[in-house]
Design a protein around this motif. Structure first.
Motif, PDB file in Angstrom:
ATOM      1  N   TYR A 151     -25.004 -18.354  -9.321  1.00 45.96           N
ATOM      2  CA  TYR A 151     -23.754 -17.892  -9.921  1.00 45.96           C
ATOM      3  C   TYR A 151     -23.470 -18.625 -11.232  1.00 45.96           C
ATOM      4  O   TYR A 151     -22.960 -18.026 -12.200  1.00 45.96           O
ATOM      5  N   ALA A 196     -25.666 -16.988 -13.760  1.00 49.78           N
ATOM      6  CA  ALA A 196     -25.261 -15.610 -14.027  1.00 49.78           C
ATOM      7  C   ALA A 196     -23.993 -15.549 -14.878  1.00 49.78           C
ATOM      8  O   ALA A 196     -23.827 -14.629 -15.700  1.00 49.78           O
ATOM      9  N   LEU A 197     -23.094 -16.501 -14.706  1.00 51.53           N
ATOM     10  CA  LEU A 197     -21.842 -16.484 -15.459  1.00 51.53           C
ATOM     11  C   LEU A 197     -22.073 -16.571 -16.962  1.00 51.53           C
ATOM     12  O   LEU A 197     -21.257 -16.080 -17.750  1.00 51.53           O
ATOM     13  N   GLN A 230     -15.339 -11.502 -11.467  1.00 53.79           N
ATOM     14  CA  GLN A 230     -15.739 -11.469 -10.061  1.00 53.79           C
ATOM     15  C   GLN A 230     -16.705 -12.597  -9.743  1.00 53.79           C
ATOM     16  O   GLN A 230     -16.588 -13.257  -8.700  1.00 53.79           O
ATOM     17  N   ALA A 231     -17.644 -12.852 -10.641  1.00 60.62           N
ATOM     18  CA  ALA A 231     -18.615 -13.923 -10.414  1.00 60.62           C
ATOM     19  C   ALA A 231     -17.931 -15.280 -10.372  1.00 60.62           C
ATOM     20  O   ALA A 231     -18.286 -16.151  -9.563  1.00 60.62           O
ATOM     21  N   LEU A 256     -18.053 -17.674  -7.225  1.00 58.89           N
ATOM     22  CA  LEU A 256     -18.632 -19.006  -7.383  1.00 58.89           C
ATOM     23  C   LEU A 256     -17.764 -20.046  -6.681  1.00 58.89           C
ATOM     24  O   LEU A 256     -18.273 -20.919  -5.958  1.00 58.89           O
ATOM     25  N   ALA A 281     -26.236  -9.206 -12.370  1.00 60.38           N
ATOM     26  CA  ALA A 281     -25.431  -8.621 -11.293  1.00 60.38           C
ATOM     27  C   ALA A 281     -26.314  -8.233 -10.112  1.00 60.38           C
ATOM     28  O   ALA A 281     -25.988  -8.507  -8.945  1.00 60.38           O
ATOM     29  N   LEU A 339     -27.403 -11.368  -8.346  1.00 61.57           N
ATOM     30  CA  LEU A 339     -26.393 -11.928  -7.445  1.00 61.57           C
ATOM     31  C   LEU A 339     -26.311 -11.121  -6.152  1.00 61.57           C
ATOM     32  O   LEU A 339     -26.097 -11.685  -5.068  1.00 61.57           O
ATOM     33  N   TRP A 354     -21.398  -6.318  -5.014  1.00 67.80           N
ATOM     34  CA  TRP A 354     -22.364  -6.301  -6.112  1.00 67.80           C
ATOM     35  C   TRP A 354     -23.246  -5.050  -6.063  1.00 67.80           C
ATOM     36  O   TRP A 354     -24.245  -4.963  -6.780  1.00 67.80           O
TER      37      TRP A 354
END
Length: 394
Positions: A252, A255-256, A266-267, A271, A310, A313, A353
């Motif tokens: 996460y 990915a952020l 949302q992430a 997290l 996305a 995740l 997701w």
């Protein structure tokens, strides 16, 4: 003369009495032998078997209702109901006893489980409605999760998986119906710590403070020990949960840096959720007097993850499902309850997701090995065409 004759008659009297007694004994013995002995009452099945039978019966009922709705719908709704039928069919096959034949499903589902959930509330034939199906799916799913808290290991995992998928499908159907989704319980927080849970004393002055950040000052606690990788123990299952959640946190974080907009929001929220789950998993590990695995400085993420964070995740979230499934099977009590609620939450995050957690989240299932369900009985000539269509499987 009289005395002599009396003495001669006595042996004859004794002989008659003996013959009469023998005859009475024979009659009584024959009578008892002919009276059928009452068969003993059947033994009460174990709780796990009762829960399995109740789950199978309710799942078959829900499948029938979903078939009725699929036949009477078209377009996107028909596809949604058909997916529900497929999901419930797979679950019913998984709930059949190992080695069951096609014709034994009805007999297996005839045994009612715990009385609190003997009926799913599914609508009778010909009166199926979408709101009724949503309510029945929600009720059945919650019952399966409650039974999973008490059932034996492997059955607990299956019940938790079935209940999770039924609740998620109820949520999906509720969105289509425009009704409120079923309320799902959040993962339970730990209620104890290692200082109150570990009862095995160590030599005076010993300490179990570890380099993973465990609180110091736990003198009097047993020295934590680690289980070999892949072993089927509670400590090993908790170890895998901690490692998986730490890796998910790292995913996460990466990915952020590659997400924006609502996906980034949302992430960020998820997290924080996973950071909390890491702390809870470590706390439950200490409750079991096991060593908390050290945190790795980083993990290798594939090119596809970096290009499509996305989807990456979603894959990470799906990867947590079998880990929590293992923990459900190997734990009990408060740890089991936390594992069950965490499994439900992980399946919901997987769907957020855009990934499908499957009909039995937390179990890697080969459907080719499952027994087939019996074919539906052919409708009698007196049934209407609508009834005949309702009993046909899509």
């Amino acid at each position: 003369m009289n005395d002599d004759s009396g003495r001669k008659r006595r042996p004859a009297s004794y002989l008659r009495y003996a013959l009469l007694a023998l005859a009475a004994f024979l009659v009584l013995s024959l009578g008892f032998a002919l009276i059928p002995r009452e068969s003993p009452a059947p033994a009460t099945p174990p709780f796990s078997e009762q829960a399995r039978a109740a789950a199978l019966a309710e799942t078959l009922d829900l499948r029938t209702v979903s078939q009725q709705l699929a036949v009477g719908s078209s377009g996107a709704r028909r596809q949604l109901f058909s997916h529900t039928v497929t999901l419930l069919t797979t679950q019913a096959r998984a709930l059949l006893l190992p080695g069951a034949t096609a014709g034994s499903a009805a007999g297996q589902s005839g045994t009612k489980g715990p009385s609190a959930t003997a009926s799913s509330g599914a609508a009778p034939s010909g009166t199926a409605t979408l709101p009724a199906l949503v309510s029945a799916l929600s009720k059945s799913g919650k019952a399966r999760l409650l039974h999973a808290e008490k059932a034996d290991g492997g059955m607990a995992r299956l019940l938790a998986a079935v209940g999770t998928a039924q609740l998620l499908q109820a949520t999906t159907l509720a969105q289509a119906a425009g009704t409120p989704p079923p309320a799902l319980q959040a993962p339970a927080a730990t209620q104890r710590n290692a200082a109150t849970a570990c009862s095995v004393a160590t030599p005076s002055g010993s300490s179990t403070g570890s380099e993973d950040g465990a609180q110091p000052g736990n003198g009097g606690q047993p020295t934590p020990t680690a289980d070999p990788a892949g072993s089927a123990t509670l400590a090993a299952a908790l170890d895998r949960v901690v490692r998986t959640e730490v890796e998910t946190v790292y995913g996460y974080q990466v990915a952020l840096t590659r997400l924006d907009g609502s996906a980034a929001d949302q992430a960020a929220a998820l997290l924080a959720t996973h950071e909390t789950l890491v702390g809870q998993a470590e706390a439950y590990t200490r409750v079991q007097c096991a060593s908390v695995p050290p945190r790795e400085p980083g993990y290798t993420l594939g090119t596809s993850f970096l290009q499509k964070p996305a989807a990456g995740l979603a894959s990470l979230e799906a990867g947590t499902l079998p880990v929590y499934g293992d923990l459900v099977a190997l734990s009990d009590g408060e740890t089991r309850r936390w594992a069950v609620s965490s499994l439900v939450a992980a399946a919901r995050r997987t769907m957020r997701w855009g990934s499908d957690p499957g009909p039995v989240p937390g179990i890697v299932l080969d459907t080719a090995l499952l027994p087939e369900l019996p074919e539906p009985a052919a409708p009698s000539p007196s049934h209407s065409d609508g009834d005949a269509a309702a009993t046909s499987a899509p």
